[in-house]
Scaffold this motif. Structure first.
Motif, PDB file in Angstrom:
ATOM      1  N   ASN A 166       4.746  20.970   4.558  1.00 15.82           N
ATOM      2  CA  ASN A 166       3.677  20.016   4.257  1.00 15.82           C
ATOM      3  C   ASN A 166       2.280  20.619   4.365  1.00 15.82           C
ATOM      4  O   ASN A 166       1.317  19.956   4.734  1.00 15.82           O
ATOM      5  CB  ASN A 166       3.789  18.784   5.164  1.00 15.82           C
ATOM      6  N   ARG A 167       2.156  21.891   4.059  1.00 16.49           N
ATOM      7  CA  ARG A 167       0.853  22.551   3.987  1.00 16.49           C
ATOM      8  C   ARG A 167       0.424  22.581   2.516  1.00 16.49           C
ATOM      9  O   ARG A 167       1.234  22.821   1.635  1.00 16.49           O
ATOM     10  CB  ARG A 167       0.945  23.968   4.545  1.00 16.49           C
ATOM     11  N   GLY A 168      -0.850  22.382   2.247  1.00 13.17           N
ATOM     12  CA  GLY A 168      -1.337  22.325   0.870  1.00 13.17           C
ATOM     13  C   GLY A 168      -1.572  20.900   0.452  1.00 13.17           C
ATOM     14  O   GLY A 168      -0.652  20.061   0.474  1.00 13.17           O
ATOM     15  N   THR A 169      -2.799  20.595   0.066  1.00  5.13           N
ATOM     16  CA  THR A 169      -3.180  19.214  -0.214  1.00  5.13           C
ATOM     17  C   THR A 169      -3.059  18.837  -1.682  1.00  5.13           C
ATOM     18  O   THR A 169      -3.209  17.662  -2.020  1.00  5.13           O
ATOM     19  CB  THR A 169      -4.631  18.995   0.242  1.00  5.13           C
ATOM     20  N   GLU A 170      -2.783  19.813  -2.543  1.00  5.40           N
ATOM     21  CA  GLU A 170      -2.773  19.537  -3.985  1.00  5.40           C
ATOM     22  C   GLU A 170      -1.389  19.777  -4.591  1.00  5.40           C
ATOM     23  O   GLU A 170      -1.278  20.280  -5.706  1.00  5.40           O
ATOM     24  CB  GLU A 170      -3.815  20.424  -4.689  1.00  5.40           C
ATOM     25  N   ALA A 218      -4.479  24.662  -1.227  1.00  2.00           N
ATOM     26  CA  ALA A 218      -3.610  25.147  -2.298  1.00  2.00           C
ATOM     27  C   ALA A 218      -2.763  24.020  -2.861  1.00  2.00           C
ATOM     28  O   ALA A 218      -2.535  22.989  -2.219  1.00  2.00           O
ATOM     29  CB  ALA A 218      -2.718  26.267  -1.776  1.00  2.00           C
ATOM     30  N   GLY A 219      -2.253  24.260  -4.059  1.00  5.96           N
ATOM     31  CA  GLY A 219      -1.403  23.270  -4.704  1.00  5.96           C
ATOM     32  C   GLY A 219      -0.310  23.926  -5.505  1.00  5.96           C
ATOM     33  O   GLY A 219      -0.043  25.119  -5.390  1.00  5.96           O
ATOM     34  N   GLY A 220       0.340  23.127  -6.358  1.00  5.46           N
ATOM     35  CA  GLY A 220       1.443  23.615  -7.168  1.00  5.46           C
ATOM     36  C   GLY A 220       2.479  22.534  -7.328  1.00  5.46           C
ATOM     37  O   GLY A 220       2.318  21.400  -6.860  1.00  5.46           O
ATOM     38  N   ASN A 221       3.577  22.875  -7.991  1.00  9.07           N
ATOM     39  CA  ASN A 221       4.645  21.917  -8.260  1.00  9.07           C
ATOM     40  C   ASN A 221       5.846  22.215  -7.369  1.00  9.07           C
ATOM     41  O   ASN A 221       6.355  23.342  -7.357  1.00  9.07           O
ATOM     42  CB  ASN A 221       5.065  21.996  -9.724  1.00  9.07           C
ATOM     43  N   ALA A 222       6.316  21.208  -6.637  1.00 11.04           N
ATOM     44  CA  ALA A 222       7.504  21.357  -5.797  1.00 11.04           C
ATOM     45  C   ALA A 222       8.752  21.156  -6.640  1.00 11.04           C
ATOM     46  O   ALA A 222       8.807  20.268  -7.493  1.00 11.04           O
ATOM     47  CB  ALA A 222       7.466  20.357  -4.650  1.00 11.04           C
ATOM     48  N   ASP A 223       9.787  21.994  -6.380  1.00 11.79           N
ATOM     49  CA  ASP A 223      11.044  21.837  -7.112  1.00 11.79           C
ATOM     50  C   ASP A 223      11.890  20.767  -6.444  1.00 11.79           C
ATOM     51  O   ASP A 223      11.434  20.041  -5.547  1.00 11.79           O
ATOM     52  CB  ASP A 223      11.771  23.169  -7.231  1.00 11.79           C
ATOM     53  N   ALA A 224      13.160  20.667  -6.851  1.00  9.53           N
ATOM     54  CA  ALA A 224      14.018  19.591  -6.352  1.00  9.53           C
ATOM     55  C   ALA A 224      14.197  19.661  -4.835  1.00  9.53           C
ATOM     56  O   ALA A 224      14.311  18.626  -4.165  1.00  9.53           O
ATOM     57  CB  ALA A 224      15.375  19.644  -7.046  1.00  9.53           C
ATOM     58  N   ASP A 225      14.238  20.862  -4.275  1.00 10.97           N
ATOM     59  CA  ASP A 225      14.392  20.991  -2.830  1.00 10.97           C
ATOM     60  C   ASP A 225      13.097  20.715  -2.077  1.00 10.97           C
ATOM     61  O   ASP A 225      13.124  20.354  -0.900  1.00 10.97           O
ATOM     62  CB  ASP A 225      14.871  22.404  -2.472  1.00 10.97           C
ATOM     63  N   GLY A 226      11.964  20.940  -2.714  1.00  5.38           N
ATOM     64  CA  GLY A 226      10.672  20.802  -2.064  1.00  5.38           C
ATOM     65  C   GLY A 226       9.902  22.098  -1.976  1.00  5.38           C
ATOM     66  O   GLY A 226       8.801  22.124  -1.414  1.00  5.38           O
ATOM     67  N   THR A 227      10.456  23.179  -2.541  1.00  8.10           N
ATOM     68  CA  THR A 227       9.786  24.479  -2.519  1.00  8.10           C
ATOM     69  C   THR A 227       8.750  24.546  -3.636  1.00  8.10           C
ATOM     70  O   THR A 227       9.064  24.265  -4.794  1.00  8.10           O
ATOM     71  CB  THR A 227      10.800  25.609  -2.707  1.00  8.10           C
ATOM     72  N   VAL A 228       7.528  24.931  -3.278  1.00  7.02           N
ATOM     73  CA  VAL A 228       6.479  25.117  -4.276  1.00  7.02           C
ATOM     74  C   VAL A 228       6.629  26.528  -4.842  1.00  7.02           C
ATOM     75  O   VAL A 228       6.293  27.509  -4.192  1.00  7.02           O
ATOM     76  CB  VAL A 228       5.082  24.923  -3.662  1.00  7.02           C
ATOM     77  N   THR A 229       7.160  26.618  -6.051  1.00  6.57           N
ATOM     78  CA  THR A 229       7.461  27.928  -6.638  1.00  6.57           C
ATOM     79  C   THR A 229       6.329  28.468  -7.493  1.00  6.57           C
ATOM     80  O   THR A 229       6.379  29.606  -7.931  1.00  6.57           O
ATOM     81  CB  THR A 229       8.741  27.853  -7.489  1.00  6.57           C
ATOM     82  N   ASN A 230       5.298  27.656  -7.765  1.00  7.32           N
ATOM     83  CA  ASN A 230       4.133  28.155  -8.511  1.00  7.32           C
ATOM     84  C   ASN A 230       2.847  27.779  -7.778  1.00  7.32           C
ATOM     85  O   ASN A 230       1.996  27.087  -8.318  1.00  7.32           O
ATOM     86  CB  ASN A 230       4.125  27.602  -9.935  1.00  7.32           C
ATOM     87  N   PRO A 231       2.696  28.212  -6.544  1.00  5.61           N
ATOM     88  CA  PRO A 231       1.516  27.800  -5.779  1.00  5.61           C
ATOM     89  C   PRO A 231       0.229  28.295  -6.424  1.00  5.61           C
ATOM     90  O   PRO A 231       0.187  29.386  -6.992  1.00  5.61           O
ATOM     91  CB  PRO A 231       1.736  28.457  -4.414  1.00  5.61           C
ATOM     92  N   MET A 232      -0.816  27.479  -6.326  1.00  5.25           N
ATOM     93  CA  MET A 232      -2.105  27.824  -6.908  1.00  5.25           C
ATOM     94  C   MET A 232      -3.197  27.599  -5.870  1.00  5.25           C
ATOM     95  O   MET A 232      -3.107  26.706  -5.029  1.00  5.25           O
ATOM     96  CB  MET A 232      -2.403  26.965  -8.145  1.00  5.25           C
ATOM     97  N   ARG A 233      -4.205  28.443  -5.990  1.00  7.59           N
ATOM     98  CA  ARG A 233      -5.377  28.263  -5.141  1.00  7.59           C
ATOM     99  C   ARG A 233      -6.595  28.744  -5.912  1.00  7.59           C
ATOM    100  O   ARG A 233      -6.646  29.886  -6.352  1.00  7.59           O
ATOM    101  CB  ARG A 233      -5.219  29.026  -3.840  1.00  7.59           C
ATOM    102  N   TRP A 236       7.312  22.755   0.977  1.00 13.11           N
ATOM    103  CA  TRP A 236       7.053  24.029   1.648  1.00 13.11           C
ATOM    104  C   TRP A 236       6.268  24.935   0.709  1.00 13.11           C
ATOM    105  O   TRP A 236       6.708  25.215  -0.416  1.00 13.11           O
ATOM    106  CB  TRP A 236       8.357  24.709   2.055  1.00 13.11           C
ATOM    107  N   LEU A 237       5.124  25.402   1.182  1.00 11.39           N
ATOM    108  CA  LEU A 237       4.250  26.262   0.403  1.00 11.39           C
ATOM    109  C   LEU A 237       4.009  27.538   1.191  1.00 11.39           C
ATOM    110  O   LEU A 237       3.844  27.478   2.411  1.00 11.39           O
ATOM    111  CB  LEU A 237       2.940  25.522   0.114  1.00 11.39           C
ATOM    112  N   PRO A 238       3.997  28.694   0.539  1.00 12.20           N
ATOM    113  CA  PRO A 238       3.918  29.942   1.306  1.00 12.20           C
ATOM    114  C   PRO A 238       2.553  30.136   1.954  1.00 12.20           C
ATOM    115  O   PRO A 238       1.530  29.705   1.430  1.00 12.20           O
ATOM    116  CB  PRO A 238       4.168  31.027   0.247  1.00 12.20           C
ATOM    117  N   LEU A 239       2.554  30.813   3.086  1.00 17.32           N
ATOM    118  CA  LEU A 239       1.288  31.228   3.687  1.00 17.32           C
ATOM    119  C   LEU A 239       0.649  32.334   2.876  1.00 17.32           C
ATOM    120  O   LEU A 239      -0.575  32.384   2.733  1.00 17.32           O
ATOM    121  CB  LEU A 239       1.526  31.728   5.117  1.00 17.32           C
ATOM    122  N   SER A 240       1.474  33.255   2.370  1.00 15.34           N
ATOM    123  CA  SER A 240       0.923  34.428   1.686  1.00 15.34           C
ATOM    124  C   SER A 240       1.956  34.986   0.732  1.00 15.34           C
ATOM    125  O   SER A 240       3.136  34.630   0.776  1.00 15.34           O
ATOM    126  CB  SER A 240       0.532  35.505   2.698  1.00 15.34           C
TER     127      SER A 240
END
Length: 940
Positions: free
Chosen positions: A241-245, A321-336, A262-266
């Motif tokens: 739940n990190r990332g507001t967008e 940061a933002g992006g689209n979460a997949d079916a599991d909840g993983t943000v595979t295209n994070p943007m900042r 879930w969004l990556p730190l780096s």
């Protein structure tokens, strides 16, 4: 040599030594009635040794035997142990370093050296402090055998739920007269691009007895060097739940009803250049003035030093940061949009010195009574010179706004996609960048960000005195013997924890900063097509020296933690031999009593205020100059029973049943009472502390095995085990305030910040410190607790077969293990799970005939949970994906004294991969390359 063909299952007791020796001698009678003894050596000797021990064992104990003096099957003990059924390993830089047994990870296994509990120390801050022995610090040349006790025995030291692993070293009375063995080896690591392509490894063992074999001396030494390189891509963690967008519309709510994302730190790209030196030595003196008395004095040392020069290019995703979460909840295209590139340099120095002095007396006062007294004083010291193990520098190009500068993560099987612009790789020149030259990778656009020094200095000392006795019944009767003993163990660990982070405007115009093309990077982990176009390279120590020269260097005061455990133990067991329906039966039943007193203490500076440094990182603490101490005490007593039953159902079929209770003590860092904060602007506000009142984990173990010995070096076996484990340690959390040095609650300076804040000025801007008018912070304060029970069960299957006199043979084994303590990837509050649980398998083919030996070994381990802590995200898991590796070795005996050999490790160039909750959440992908060795061995 790779491929330990001497592995057996169920081996164990030293009582089979005489049978083993006899099995290795074949009496040949020629037509002239002349008797000749042919001594069996090599692979077949080790198989016969281990099989004879196995058949006469009580309980379930696996073993590896050296093929000959100074010749262990693998140069790394962990890599030999992985060939045993039920044993799998963790790897560091491609080498085995710690073991998992029957699904229980390294901290659940106790390692002893000649039945003595051994200390251990590790300096890495992120690993914490546990009791796991690191096998990469110990060479194999002086090791004569390894025993893996999977079931508890009253006379075996406690501390291993998974197993107790006893390493046996050579002694002069093991041999008659003069013995010498030596090896000169060249190690070639194909990953090396700078450094030596071939590094030396030299070992030798010399033993001599005097005075009609009443006095003996043995010396073994080894020196090994290795240069290597690693290529890695990955992330520092995947917080929930990190990332507001983030767009959550694609999440499957049937599995993830709360739409957790879930969004990556780096995203990181690493280049490691490593140099390692390992030195081992052992001196053993033995004196036997009479046939009934033997005295042994020994000194064992190891010196381990590894430097790791790491350069990392990375991009960080902060809370915007933002992006689209997949079916599991993983943000595979994070943007900042508001981003910068970071160029890290690490200089890691890991040093360990291990020293052990011991004395042993073996006395047989009567024909029926034997007594052994043993004492040792052993110390493991990490960072003995007091140096910080990790020096970290970060350079950056300044933040800038871009509306169309997305950063994408791995998708599908590509596994790498990093820092890309729409349509492909990033351009070196950003027309809208605002940099003076328009080049994000030009040195004039790079500025100094921070330096960090951190790590542990650890000193672990064990003083242990043991008394063992055996009474043998020399007359008839079912009772064959009584075993008894007592021990006193003083376990002391002292730690000094360093961590300093300083943001400073260091002038880096004199720094040798280079950018190298990325072409060819990560060829086996996805390639370079989506990476940064260039990677930064510079030396962390050079950059740190600039900070010192310009007056920006400082060091925070360290935190001191210590644990002392004093354990008194006693045991009693009985050996019974009888018959049931004309089938031989043996029984060992015993009980062990232990009483342990624990004292945990900490000494640390108190917090004056929190410092609001920047919006992206954590609050920094402002500490007082005063140290405050705190201590906590605990005690517990235990009864550990065991019953081992063996029946020779047929002449060549053995059945076994074993019951035992075993324990594992809590990790040491989990008992430190010191407080640590991880508070960030806007949250989360986390804190943690240890708990000295933890109880040890205990397990009631049941084993059934059936073994068929159809030849002297061939057998098949099947075993079932079931463990009922209590007191698994997890994390309990309370919410509350934390007081500062004056007893007032800590407050949040990022709410309604004062002008000029946040501020990264060295030493801190007092206007950015928390003040009485700021809101009180409610922390989630976590501490370890005994919170759950679990069951672990599985099957072990093994076959060892030699094909007559052809010289060919095969060894195969499979371990299947399950547990009801699985990790739920959708449960973000779970704090307990069994690390290391995985299936594993081995298959080894070998040939030995005449002067030629050859082996091909394949080891496979299924995916498993490695840790509940990601590199910079506690509470998030790390899963290691399934891995298989081929190793090969061959040797040729030139004559009775000299042989040449060739070894190959990871010959198919396999890569490793770890991830977070789901496969798309990459933590690390590493490419290591094959390793080869060639050398000459001499024996006299």
């Amino acid at each position: 040599m790779a491929g330990a063909a001497s592995v057996v299952v169920g081996a164990g007791a030293a009582s089979a030594q005489e049978l083993t020796s006899a099995a290795n001698e074949v009496v040949v009678q020629d037509e002239n009635k002349v008797m000749e003894t042919v001594v069996i050596t090599g692979i077949r000797k080790s198989l016969i040794d281990a099989t004879a021990i196995k058949r006469n064992a009580d309980g379930v104990v696996d073993a590896i035997s050296a093929e000959d003096i100074g010749k262990f099957p693998d140069t790394n003990l962990a890599e030999s142990l992985q060939r045993i059924t039920g044993v799998s390993i963790d790897r560091s830089n491609g080498e085995g370093n710690q073991v998992t047994v029957r699904g229980f990870g390294p901290s659940f296994n106790l390692v002893t050296l000649n039945n003595r509990q051994m200390p251990t120390s590790s300096t890495l801050l992120e690993e914490g402090i546990n009791r796991s022995f690191n096998f990469r610090e110990l060479a194999a040349e002086s090791v004569s055998g390894v025993e893996v006790y999977k079931t508890g025995r009253a006379n075996v030291s406690s501390g291993g739920i998974g197993s107790t692993i006893n390493i046996k070293t050579a002694k002069p009375f093991d041999y008659d007269g003069f013995k010498f063995a030596g090896t000169v080896k060249g190690n070639m690591d194909t990953s090396v691009e700078e450094g030596r392509s071939v590094t030396p490894e030299i070992s030798g063992l010399i033993s001599k007895t005097f005075l009609d074999d009443k006095l003996g001396i043995l010396l073994s030494v080894s020196h090994a060097e290795r240069d290597s390189r690693r290529e890695r891509v990955g992330s520092q963690g995947w917080p929930a739940n990190r990332g507001t967008e983030v767009d959550k519309s694609g999440i499957d709510t049937s599995n993830n009803p709360n739409q957790t994302h879930w969004l990556p730190l780096s995203i990181d790209v690493d280049q490691h250049v490593q140099e390692r030196t390992r030195q081992n030595g052992q001196l053993v003196l033995q004196y036997a003035p009479t046939d009934r008395l033997t005295m042994t004095a020994d000194y064992t040392l190891s010196r381990f030093e590894e430097t790791d020069r790491l350069n990392r290019s990375s991009f960080w995703f902060d809370t915007d940061a933002g992006g689209n979460a997949d079916a599991d909840g993983t943000v595979t295209n994070p943007m900042r949009a508001n981003d910068e590139l970071n160029f890290w340099s690490f200089h890691n120095l890991f040093e360990t010195e291990n020293d052990s002095v011991g004395f042993n007396v073996d006395w047989k006062p009567t024909d029926s009574l034997s007594l052994q007294f043993d004492f040792h004083d052993s110390t493991s010291h990490a960072q003995p010179d007091g140096q910080s193990s990790e020096t970290i520098i970060n350079l950056k190009n300044p933040r800038r706004d871009h509306d169309n500068d997305p950063s994408t993560l791995p998708q599908g099987d590509v596994d790498i996609g990093l820092i890309t612009r729409p349509g492909g790789r990033p351009d070196i020149v950003y027309d809208d960048s605002g940099f003076p030259t328009g080049n994000a990778f030009s040195s004039e656009n790079i500025v100094f960000d921070l330096f960090q020094t951190r790590g542990f200095e650890i000193k672990n000392n064990i003083q242990q005195a043991q008394l063992h006795g055996q009474w043998a019944n020399l007359s008839d009767g079912a009772l064959r013997g009584i075993n008894f003993g007592a021990a006193m163990t003083d376990y002391q660990i002292d730690t000094l924890r360093r961590r300093t982070v300083v943001f400073a405007p260091v002038d880096i115009s004199a720094l040798d900063l280079q950018f190298s093309p990325v072409d060819g990077f990560g060829s086996n982990i996805g390639g370079d097509q989506n990476l940064f176009p260039v990677l930064a390279e510079y030396d962390a120590l050079e950059a740190l020296q600039l900070a010192k020269d310009q007056g920006f260097y400082l060091q925070n005061d360290p935190t001191f933690n210590a644990v002392n455990e004093e354990t008194i133990s006693a045991y009693l067991s009985f050996d019974v031999e009888t018959e049931f329906n004309k089938m031989p039966v043996s029984l060992n039943a015993g009980i062990r009593y232990e009483d342990t007193q624990v004292t945990a203490s900490s000494l640390q500076n108190q917090i004056i205020a929190l410092n609001y440094v920047n919006t992206a990182g954590r609050f920094f603490e402002i500490f007082s100059d005063e140290l405050t101490g705190v201590a906590e005490n605990n005690s517990y007593s235990l009864l550990l029973p065991n019953v081992d039953f063996r029946m020779d159902v047929l002449e060549d079929v053995v059945g076994r049943f074993s019951y035992s209770r075993t324990i594992s003590r809590p990790d040491l860092s989990s008992m430190f009472p010191s407080l640590a904060l991880d508070a960030r602007p806007g949250g989360p506000f986390n804190a943690s502390r240890g708990n000295a009142n933890l109880s040890p984990l205990s397990s009631d173990n049941i084993d059934f095995t059936a073994e068929w010995y159809y030849d002297d070096a061939s057998y098949a076996s099947v075993g079932y085990f079931h463990k009922y484990v209590q007191n698994f340690i997890g994390t309990s959390t309370v919410v509350g305030s934390i007081p500062d040095i004056n007893g007032n609650p800590l407050r949040d300076p990022s709410i309604n910040p004062r002008p000029g804040c946040p501020d990264e000025v060295q030493g801190g801007n007092p206007d950015c410190f928390s003040m009485p008018t700021d809101p009180v912070i409610e922390f989630s304060i976590a501490q370890p607790d005994n919170i759950q029970d679990a069951e672990v069960y599985g099957w072990e299957l093994n076959i060892q077969h030699t094909f007559g006199e052809t010289g060919f043979g095969i060894i195969g084994n499979v371990t299947l293990v399950e547990s009801d303590l699985a990790y739920d990837v959708y449960d973000i509050d779970q704090t307990v799970a069994l690390t290391g649980l995985s299936d594993s398998a081995n298959i080894i083919g070998f040939y030995e005939k005449g002067p030629l030996q050859a082996r091909l070994a394949y080891n496979w381990r299924d995916d498993f949970l490695l840790s509940l802590t990601q590199p910079q995200r506690p509470g998030e898991p790390v899963f290691v994906e399934s891995y298989g590796q081929f190793d090969v070795s061959a040797s040729y005996e030139i004559n009775d004294n000299f042989s040449v050999f060739l070894e190959g490790l990871n010959i198919t160039d396999e890569t490793t991969r770890s991830h977070g909750r789901f496969p798309d959440q990459i933590i690390s992908m590493e490419q290591l390359g094959p390793r080869f060795a060639f050398g000459v061995r001499a024996a006299f």
